[in-house]
Design a protein around this motif. Structure first.
Motif, mmCIF file in Angstrom:
data_model
loop_
_atom_site.group_PDB
_atom_site.id
_atom_site.type_symbol
_atom_site.label_atom_id
_atom_site.label_comp_id
_atom_site.label_asym_id
_atom_site.label_seq_id
_atom_site.Cartn_x
_atom_site.Cartn_y
_atom_site.Cartn_z
ATOM 1 N N ASP A 10 6.386 9.819 5.554
ATOM 2 C CA ASP A 10 5.216 10.180 6.350
ATOM 3 C C ASP A 10 4.389 11.234 5.612
ATOM 4 N N ILE A 11 3.157 10.927 5.339
ATOM 5 C CA ILE A 11 2.308 11.821 4.538
ATOM 6 C C ILE A 11 2.034 13.150 5.268
ATOM 7 N N ASN A 24 -12.159 6.240 8.552
ATOM 8 C CA ASN A 24 -13.264 5.290 8.709
ATOM 9 C C ASN A 24 -14.571 6.066 8.562
ATOM 10 N N GLY A 31 -6.719 4.933 14.188
ATOM 11 C CA GLY A 31 -5.285 4.616 14.255
ATOM 12 C C GLY A 31 -4.621 4.897 12.918
ATOM 13 N N VAL A 33 -2.706 5.942 9.618
ATOM 14 C CA VAL A 33 -2.436 7.252 9.025
ATOM 15 C C VAL A 33 -3.462 8.283 9.510
ATOM 16 N N ASP A 34 -4.673 7.835 9.744
ATOM 17 C CA ASP A 34 -5.748 8.695 10.250
ATOM 18 C C ASP A 34 -5.335 9.338 11.583
ATOM 19 N N SER A 116 -6.608 1.443 2.702
ATOM 20 C CA SER A 116 -7.050 0.080 3.063
ATOM 21 C C SER A 116 -5.935 -0.941 3.257
ATOM 22 N N THR A 117 -4.673 -0.560 3.000
ATOM 23 C CA THR A 117 -3.609 -1.584 3.058
ATOM 24 C C THR A 117 -3.049 -1.808 4.464
ATOM 25 N N GLY A 118 -3.592 -1.087 5.449
ATOM 26 C CA GLY A 118 -3.123 -1.269 6.829
ATOM 27 C C GLY A 118 -4.150 -2.049 7.628
ATOM 28 N N ILE A 119 -4.792 -1.349 8.545
ATOM 29 C CA ILE A 119 -5.774 -1.960 9.448
ATOM 30 C C ILE A 119 -6.900 -2.656 8.668
HETATM 31 N N1 AR6 Z 1 2.086 8.347 6.276
HETATM 32 C C1 AR6 Z 1 1.832 7.615 5.166
HETATM 33 N N2 AR6 Z 1 1.294 6.385 5.211
HETATM 34 C C2 AR6 Z 1 0.999 5.871 6.423
HETATM 35 C C3 AR6 Z 1 1.236 6.569 7.631
HETATM 36 C C4 AR6 Z 1 1.805 7.867 7.525
HETATM 37 N N3 AR6 Z 1 2.073 8.622 8.593
HETATM 38 N N4 AR6 Z 1 0.837 5.788 8.667
HETATM 39 C C5 AR6 Z 1 0.386 4.637 8.138
HETATM 40 N N5 AR6 Z 1 0.497 4.677 6.784
HETATM 41 P P1 AR6 Z 1 -4.151 2.457 7.721
HETATM 42 P P2 AR6 Z 1 -6.621 1.529 6.414
HETATM 43 C C6 AR6 Z 1 0.127 3.669 5.786
HETATM 44 O O1 AR6 Z 1 -4.194 1.344 8.690
HETATM 45 O O2 AR6 Z 1 -6.002 0.209 6.163
HETATM 46 C C7 AR6 Z 1 -7.734 3.855 10.941
HETATM 47 O O3 AR6 Z 1 -7.967 3.491 12.274
HETATM 48 C C8 AR6 Z 1 0.077 2.220 6.253
HETATM 49 O O4 AR6 Z 1 1.377 1.658 6.266
HETATM 50 O O5 AR6 Z 1 -3.799 3.807 8.225
HETATM 51 O O6 AR6 Z 1 -7.371 2.197 5.304
HETATM 52 C C9 AR6 Z 1 -8.965 4.500 10.316
HETATM 53 O O7 AR6 Z 1 -9.643 5.331 11.225
HETATM 54 C C10 AR6 Z 1 -0.800 1.616 5.195
HETATM 55 O O8 AR6 Z 1 -0.023 1.265 4.038
HETATM 56 O O9 AR6 Z 1 -5.578 2.636 6.947
HETATM 57 C C11 AR6 Z 1 -9.776 3.298 9.944
HETATM 58 O O10 AR6 Z 1 -10.490 2.792 11.037
HETATM 59 C C12 AR6 Z 1 -1.738 2.757 4.787
HETATM 60 O O11 AR6 Z 1 -1.185 3.936 5.353
HETATM 61 C C13 AR6 Z 1 -8.735 2.286 9.494
HETATM 62 O O12 AR6 Z 1 -7.543 2.665 10.197
HETATM 63 C C14 AR6 Z 1 -3.158 2.587 5.273
HETATM 64 O O13 AR6 Z 1 -3.148 2.021 6.568
HETATM 65 C C15 AR6 Z 1 -8.455 2.385 8.024
HETATM 66 O O14 AR6 Z 1 -7.592 1.348 7.649
#
Ligand code: AR6
Length: 168
Positions: A10-11, A24, A31, A33-34, A116-119
């Motif tokens: 967890d970062i 964003n 949602g 990591v944000d 960018s690798t999540g949502i």
């Molecule tokens: N620590 C480290 N990495 C994490 C954590 C954490 N606590 N939680 C998630 N990740 P994402 P995006 C990873 O969806 O794709 C938000 O709503 C996760 O597994 O957080 O850039 C923003 O406000 C993935 O590999 O970000 C934007 O609207 C990585 O972090 C949108 O999501 C990125 O996943 C951005 O989407």
């Protein structure tokens, strides 16, 4: 690469000069990591974010870390994956501009989330090489600047991809 470390976890728990949030364009939280960063940092982070008036894709802005162990948070906005060429440049810009900002603030340790690798749907197999190549290139062009770079992965799949790619 000597200065690049891959970490699973967890970062928000990391103790370093800055962590990089996958935000964003509004910079007002979300949602993934944000959401976790805003929860851990507390409401003052949102207050400072409001004063920044958003951020364009590929760019980066900095705030204090508030209740986080990390002193600063760099907020960058990754591309929503579309499969077009432009995604690659936008994603590379996130890493490059975050490192430029860290240097400007004289920060010497930085932890990146996998932007960018999540949502936003960027396939990790494509995103990891872009991230790794960009930070390597940045380090090569800034050999006079000491910085420890941590690629913080929240899942084993991305962790393994980084390990494999960086050992090449
Ligand atoms: N620590 C480290 N990495 C994490 C954590 C954490 N606590 N939680 C998630 N990740 P994402 P995006 C990873 O969806 O794709 C938000 O709503 C996760 O597994 O957080 O850039 C923003 O406000 C993935 O590999 O970000 C934007 O609207 C990585 O972090 C949108 O999501 C990125 O996943 C951005 O989407």
């Amino acid at each position: 690469m000597q200065n690049i470390f891959v970490k699973l976890g967890d970062i928000t728990k990391l103790d370093c000069d800055c962590i990089v949030n996958a935000a964003n364009k509004s910079l007002l939280g979300g949602g993934g990591v944000d959401g976790s960063i805003h929860r851990a940092a507390g409401p003052d982070l949102l207050k400072e974010c409001r004063s920044l008036h958003g951020c364009e894709t590929g760019e980066a802005k900095i705030t204090k870390g508030y209740r986080l162990k990390s002193r600063y948070v760099i907020h960058t906005v990754g591309p929503v994956y579309s499969g077009r060429d432009r995604d690659r440049q936008d994603l590379a810009n996130c890493y490059w501009n975050s490192l430029e900002l860290a240097r400007k603030y004289d920060l010497h340790s930085i932890a990146f989330s996998a932007i960018s690798t999540g949502i936003y749907g960027y396939p990790p197999e494509e995103a990891v090489p872009i991230a790794a190549d960009t930070v390597k290139k940045w380090l090569k062009e800034h050999t006079d600047y000491e910085i420890k770079i941590i690629m913080c992965c929240f899942n084993q799949r991305i962790f393994d991809l980084y390990q494999r790619y960086l050992s090449k």
